[in-house]
Write a protein that holds these residues in place. Structure first.
Motif, mmCIF file in Angstrom:
data_model
loop_
_atom_site.group_PDB
_atom_site.id
_atom_site.type_symbol
_atom_site.label_atom_id
_atom_site.label_comp_id
_atom_site.label_asym_id
_atom_site.label_seq_id
_atom_site.Cartn_x
_atom_site.Cartn_y
_atom_site.Cartn_z
ATOM 1 N N UNK A 30 0.845 -0.910 0.016
ATOM 2 C CA UNK A 30 0.246 -0.093 -0.062
ATOM 3 C C UNK A 30 0.684 1.099 0.067
ATOM 4 N N UNK A 31 1.248 2.208 -1.553
ATOM 5 C CA UNK A 31 1.286 2.938 -1.198
ATOM 6 C C UNK A 31 1.607 4.789 -0.102
ATOM 7 N N UNK A 32 0.752 4.600 -0.208
ATOM 8 C CA UNK A 32 0.080 5.350 0.843
ATOM 9 C C UNK A 32 -0.180 4.976 1.882
ATOM 10 N N UNK A 33 -0.137 3.737 2.944
ATOM 11 C CA UNK A 33 0.347 3.344 4.002
ATOM 12 C C UNK A 33 2.311 4.002 4.104
ATOM 13 N N UNK A 34 2.689 3.226 3.068
ATOM 14 C CA UNK A 34 4.427 3.414 3.155
ATOM 15 C C UNK A 34 4.424 4.964 3.102
ATOM 16 N N UNK A 35 3.519 5.698 2.293
ATOM 17 C CA UNK A 35 4.014 7.731 2.750
ATOM 18 C C UNK A 35 3.869 7.892 3.982
ATOM 19 N N UNK A 36 2.285 8.027 4.668
ATOM 20 C CA UNK A 36 1.505 8.325 6.243
ATOM 21 C C UNK A 36 2.893 7.397 7.021
ATOM 22 N N UNK A 37 3.495 6.616 7.107
ATOM 23 C CA UNK A 37 4.114 5.921 7.680
ATOM 24 C C UNK A 37 5.440 6.803 7.959
ATOM 25 N N UNK A 38 5.660 7.069 6.269
ATOM 26 C CA UNK A 38 7.346 7.792 6.297
ATOM 27 C C UNK A 38 6.956 9.600 6.739
ATOM 28 N N UNK A 39 5.747 9.792 6.818
ATOM 29 C CA UNK A 39 5.202 10.893 7.037
ATOM 30 C C UNK A 39 6.175 10.987 8.149
ATOM 31 N N UNK A 40 5.315 10.059 9.447
ATOM 32 C CA UNK A 40 5.042 9.960 10.905
ATOM 33 C C UNK A 40 6.609 10.042 11.630
ATOM 34 N N UNK A 41 6.893 9.289 10.737
ATOM 35 C CA UNK A 41 8.392 9.298 11.037
ATOM 36 C C UNK A 41 9.584 10.161 10.955
ATOM 37 N N UNK A 42 8.485 10.855 9.809
ATOM 38 C CA UNK A 42 9.883 12.078 9.869
ATOM 39 C C UNK A 42 9.658 13.419 10.577
ATOM 40 N N UNK A 81 5.145 4.796 -6.381
ATOM 41 C CA UNK A 81 3.798 5.722 -6.165
ATOM 42 C C UNK A 81 3.237 6.054 -4.931
ATOM 43 N N UNK A 82 4.261 5.553 -3.916
ATOM 44 C CA UNK A 82 4.411 5.870 -2.173
ATOM 45 C C UNK A 82 5.133 7.637 -2.118
ATOM 46 N N UNK A 83 6.354 7.576 -3.225
ATOM 47 C CA UNK A 83 7.201 9.172 -3.670
ATOM 48 C C UNK A 83 5.954 9.650 -4.298
ATOM 49 N N UNK A 84 4.934 9.968 -4.917
ATOM 50 C CA UNK A 84 3.934 10.283 -4.783
ATOM 51 C C UNK A 84 2.919 11.070 -4.421
ATOM 52 N N UNK A 85 2.668 9.858 -3.361
ATOM 53 C CA UNK A 85 1.502 9.929 -2.219
ATOM 54 C C UNK A 85 2.449 10.485 -0.995
ATOM 55 N N UNK A 86 3.703 10.155 -1.063
ATOM 56 C CA UNK A 86 4.527 11.753 -0.007
ATOM 57 C C UNK A 86 4.361 12.748 -0.785
ATOM 58 N N UNK A 87 4.514 13.056 -1.753
ATOM 59 C CA UNK A 87 3.801 14.443 -2.425
ATOM 60 C C UNK A 87 3.083 15.014 -1.933
ATOM 61 N N UNK A 88 2.297 14.460 -2.157
ATOM 62 C CA UNK A 88 1.028 14.346 -1.566
ATOM 63 C C UNK A 88 0.364 14.728 0.165
#
Length: 96
Positions: A30-42, A81-88
């Motif tokens: 799940x690209x969105x899950x990866x992005x939200x986890x990275x965002x939270x961690x950062x 896709x996680x990169x795009x989700x991270x940008x969003x």
């Protein structure tokens, strides 16, 4: 190549001083899950040296680049896709 050289990137990913990552987050489909986890961690890290977006994107790129040719196409697609989700997630422009 020795076993030590093969393992250094996994060691960095697991024990990075930059951020505390959720266990096995890069294995998610799940690209969105990866992005939200990275965002939270950062955002919660007090040890990162850059802004949260840059730290999160750098960690994702690091993982992709270190896997290199060994990264299956389907896994690479999820991570791209996680990169795009991270940008969003950070309110940045999506790249085409």
């Amino acid at each position: 190549m020795t076993a030590t050289k093969k393992k250094w990137s996994a060691e960095v990913t697991e024990h990075s001083d930059a951020m505390d990552l959720e266990d096995h987050i890069f294995e998610s489909d799940d690209a969105k899950k990866i992005a939200s986890s990275l965002k939270r961690s950062a955002e919660h890290s007090h040890r990162r040296k850059a802004e949260p977006f840059q730290s999160a994107m750098s960690m994702l790129n690091f993982y992709i680049n270190r896997a290199g040719k060994n990264l299956p196409a389907a896994r690479r697609q999820v991570l791209e896709r996680a990169k795009d989700e991270l940008r969003v997630a950070f309110g940045r422009e999506k790249e085409d």
